[in-house]
Scaffold this active site. Structure first.
Site, short mmCIF file in Angstrom:
data_model
loop_
_atom_site.label_atom_id
_atom_site.label_comp_id
_atom_site.label_asym_id
_atom_site.label_seq_id
_atom_site.Cartn_x
_atom_site.Cartn_y
_atom_site.Cartn_z
N LYS A 1 -8.21 6.26 3.53
CA LYS A 1 -7.13 7.24 3.65
C LYS A 1 -7.58 8.50 4.37
CE LYS A 1 -4.08 5.48 0.17
NZ LYS A 1 -4.89 4.31 -0.25
C1 LIG Z 1 -4.49 3.07 -0.31
C2 LIG Z 1 -5.49 2.00 -0.35
C3 LIG Z 1 -5.15 0.67 -0.07
C4 LIG Z 1 -3.72 0.26 0.26
O1 LIG Z 1 -3.30 0.78 1.49
P1 LIG Z 1 -1.73 0.83 1.81
O2 LIG Z 1 -1.61 1.56 3.09
O3 LIG Z 1 -1.11 1.60 0.68
O4 LIG Z 1 -1.23 -0.55 1.86
C5 LIG Z 1 -6.16 -0.28 -0.10
N1 LIG Z 1 -7.42 0.04 -0.42
C6 LIG Z 1 -7.78 1.30 -0.70
C7 LIG Z 1 -9.19 1.58 -1.07
C8 LIG Z 1 -6.84 2.33 -0.67
O5 LIG Z 1 -7.20 3.58 -0.95
#
Ligand SMILES: *Cc1c(COP(=O)(O)O)cnc(C)c1O
Length: 495
Positions: free
Chosen positions: A111
């Site tokens: 993120k």
């Molecule tokens: C947020 C997140 C996901 C999922 O991603 P999306 O964009 O919500 O589908 C998967 N793995 C980790 C470690 C995350 O922080």
């Protein structure tokens, strides 16, 4: 370039800065480009670009209301020394697949890629539009968004981040990251409920006109740092291009050869960026949508019916514990040939009846582009162990979901297409699960001590950003009922 809502008619159009500041469209839809760009990216030329250079090119095609200098500044500040690899992302080859490591940023999860860019885009957007109110970033998090948003917005003028997370529903390390960042323009609060409670209440607050007016009178306005914000989605397209080009550069694939991406999915933001990359011309064969025990998307891709009326599981991949994947709306908007009436109907069905079914044309398109599967918690741990035993490579539980689903997909379909597994978090962010997977033992103490214990077991040197986690401090949680979110918010804002 103009943006429109997935649920409103085409007359309602905004420029990119306004769409980024607003986050969500007032009637509940998500912003999408009015005309999807069709730039001619020459992948042969992309070969020589750094991550930052590629990011500037891709952002410029979607955000042409920002000057090239502004975008260059945003990208250079976002992808700087905070990352513990100069390349920003790394691609490694293990157990017959490629792993795209997106966790080298300040909070050790993918993120950061988008949440370093979004605050800076928003800051510039405020200047461009000469907005004189402060922006309240209201966010629901299942763990990783909270810390990453707080890290990205830290110290950004005229913004205040308020994060709601499910009490007991985020990992000790995620919790630690959020609470350590509290203060100044950053607040994190636990609610007694799950992520969907947090997310649906945030949506309700956004759509509460009385409240929004009250804020406006006080020179405040809401926005969102969730992947519903278009300013967060677009930066994620970059690593699809970048990783493809790296494989091509290292002669792992031929020019133009199609590859698969396998994506551990929660809110459908990450994998949607992959779909957008495909639309922009990246040679992608299948996008593999990997879910944990909360397998609402697996069922959707199998049957064409999205049905959220089911048990909610708290799993060892908490960032994927979601029953309503918001960004799926953007995909469906595209597959329904941008028919906002149809989308509004589907989403109303989801709200009123907890489910909807797509028509057969759309189902066929889904089948062509996507594959889907899920992993149980046991399968996640077994997969962490399998990859470690095979190659001494350690993956986190979210990545393990995608790794397991990929293995299953390859076994069932005999698809030999080179595949990149999107690796979304550092194993040190979830040390308890990883340690248990490798040793069948519980860590002695959760959280930061568990990082140390895992590290001792792996006999590795700490990488830069894992180091930053290991610091002293005593942090207190603030816990509220899910139905107190609005009142708590008013309290924080002194309204
Ligand atoms: C947020 C997140 C996901 C999922 O991603 P999306 O964009 O919500 O589908 C998967 N793995 C980790 C470690 C995350 O922080």
């Amino acid at each position: 370039m103009k943006y429109r809502s997935t649920r409103a008619n085409l007359n309602y159009q905004l420029d990119a800065p306004t769409a980024i500041i607003q986050g969500l469209s007032p009637e509940g839809g998500l912003f999408v480009p009015v005309a999807f760009p069709h730039p001619i990216f020459d992948l042969n030329k992309f070969k020589n670009l750094s991550y930052q250079e590629m990011a500037k090119k891709i952002l410029a095609t979607f955000f042409d209301d920002f000057s090239n200098e502004q975008l260059a500044g945003i990208v250079d500040q976002s992808y700087d020394k905070q990352w513990d690899t100069q390349e920003i992302v790394k691609i490694v080859n293990h157990a017959d697949n490629f792993y795209l490591e997106l966790f080298h940023g300040p909070t050790l999860a993918f993120k950061d890629i988008a949440l370093q860019v979004l605050p800076r885009l928003m800051n510039k957007a405020i200047n461009i539009k000469q907005v004189d109110s402060d922006i309240i970033i209201l966010t629901a998090t299942s763990g990783d968004t909270g810390g990453a948003a707080m890290s990205g917005f830290k110290g950004q003028d005229h913004t205040h981040v308020i994060v709601f997370y499910p009490y007991g529903g985020v990992s000790p390390v995620q919790l630690r990251q959020m609470l350590a960042l509290k203060g100044n323009n950053l607040t994190a609060i636990a609610i007694k409920g799950n992520f969907d409670d947090a997310q649906s209440n945030v949506k309700k607050i956004f759509n509460n006109h009385e409240l929004v007016e009250k804020l406006n009178l006080n020179k405040l306005q809401f926005s969102s740092a969730n992947s519903m914000n278009i300013g967060r989605l677009i930066p994620q397209i970059v690593y699809y291009f970048y990783s493809y080009v790296q494989l091509f550069k290292k002669c792992n694939i031929r020019s133009g050869q199609k590859i698969n991406f396998s994506v551990p999915t929660g809110n459908f933001g990450d994998i949607l960026a992959g779909y957008y990359a495909k639309k922009l011309g990246l040679p992608i064969n299948k996008l593999i949508c990997a879910s944990d025990q909360n397998n609402v998307l697996t069922d959707f891709f199998k049957t064409g019916t999205y049905d959220r009326r089911r048990k909610f599981y708290l799993t060892n991949s908490p960032a994927m514990d979601i029953l309503v994947s918001s960004n799926l709306e953007r995909l469906l908007f595209d597959l329904y040939d941008e028919d906002s009436n149809e989308l509004a109907k589907l989403m109303n069905n989801l709200n009123a009846n907890g489910k909807y079914t797509v028509n057969s044309t759309v189902k066929e398109k889904l089948d062509q582009i996507f594959a889907a599967g899920f992993a149980s918690e046991k399968e996640v741990e077994d997969e962490i162990k399998r990859i470690y035993d095979k190659d001494r490579y350690t993956i986190d539980p979210h990545t393990a979901v995608a790794s397991f689903v990929t293995k299953q997909y390859q076994k069932n379909t005999h698809d030999k297409t080179p595949t990149i597994i999107v690796s979304t978090a550092s194993p040190y962010k979830f040390p308890e699960t990883v340690f248990h997977a490798l040793t069948e033992k519980e860590v002695k103490q959760k959280g930061i001590p568990a990082i140390q214990e895992l590290n001792n077991y792996l006999k590795e040197d700490f990488q830069g950003n894992v180091h930053n986690l290991i610091q002293n401090g005593n942090y207190q949680e603030q816990i509220i009922e899910a139905n107190q979110m609005k009142d708590t918010l008013l309290n924080i804002l002194n309204l």
